[in-house]
Design a protein around this motif. Sequence first.
Motif, PDB file in Angstrom:
ATOM      1  N   GLN A  10      36.456  50.074  32.118  1.00 33.83           N
ATOM      2  CA  GLN A  10      35.953  51.171  31.306  1.00 33.83           C
ATOM      3  C   GLN A  10      34.577  50.778  30.787  1.00 33.83           C
ATOM      4  O   GLN A  10      34.368  49.643  30.371  1.00 33.83           O
ATOM      5  N   GLN A  20      35.748  55.609  33.360  1.00 35.10           N
ATOM      6  CA  GLN A  20      36.542  54.569  33.990  1.00 35.10           C
ATOM      7  C   GLN A  20      36.341  54.620  35.494  1.00 35.10           C
ATOM      8  O   GLN A  20      36.079  55.676  36.053  1.00 35.10           O
ATOM      9  N   LEU A  71      40.650  47.218  32.153  1.00 34.66           N
ATOM     10  CA  LEU A  71      41.769  47.992  31.637  1.00 34.66           C
ATOM     11  C   LEU A  71      43.084  47.290  31.928  1.00 34.66           C
ATOM     12  O   LEU A  71      43.270  46.718  33.002  1.00 34.66           O
ATOM     13  N   PRO A  78      41.365  49.127  27.184  1.00 34.00           N
ATOM     14  CA  PRO A  78      40.354  48.139  27.560  1.00 34.00           C
ATOM     15  C   PRO A  78      40.490  46.873  26.730  1.00 34.00           C
ATOM     16  O   PRO A  78      40.941  46.913  25.590  1.00 34.00           O
TER      17      PRO A  78
END
Length: 102
Positions: A10, A20, A71, A78
Amino acid sequence: MKIKKGDQVQVLTGKDRGAQGNVVSVDIAKNKVLVEGVNIAKRHTKPTQADQQGGIVEKIMPLDVSNVAVLCPKTGEPGRVGYRIEGKNKIRFHKASGEELP
């Protein structure tokens, strides 16, 4: 560098903050990553032998590694990446959740 090709990341800062995508490539010498579908610039190109058409081409531009976070595969949050050694294996894990990363 703790981010690898194929990681789901992200973007933390910049015009695409919150976006993302998957890491397409990593440049270790420059500390840059290319993220699929993020930080796209339009380049105007002239027709050449290789590219007969020319025109406006969209190109993925690199982001600094410090501006992206990996992630968690379980929670989707994140966070940072850590390493631990179990026996003879070095394992990457998501620091916030403790989940192993591929």
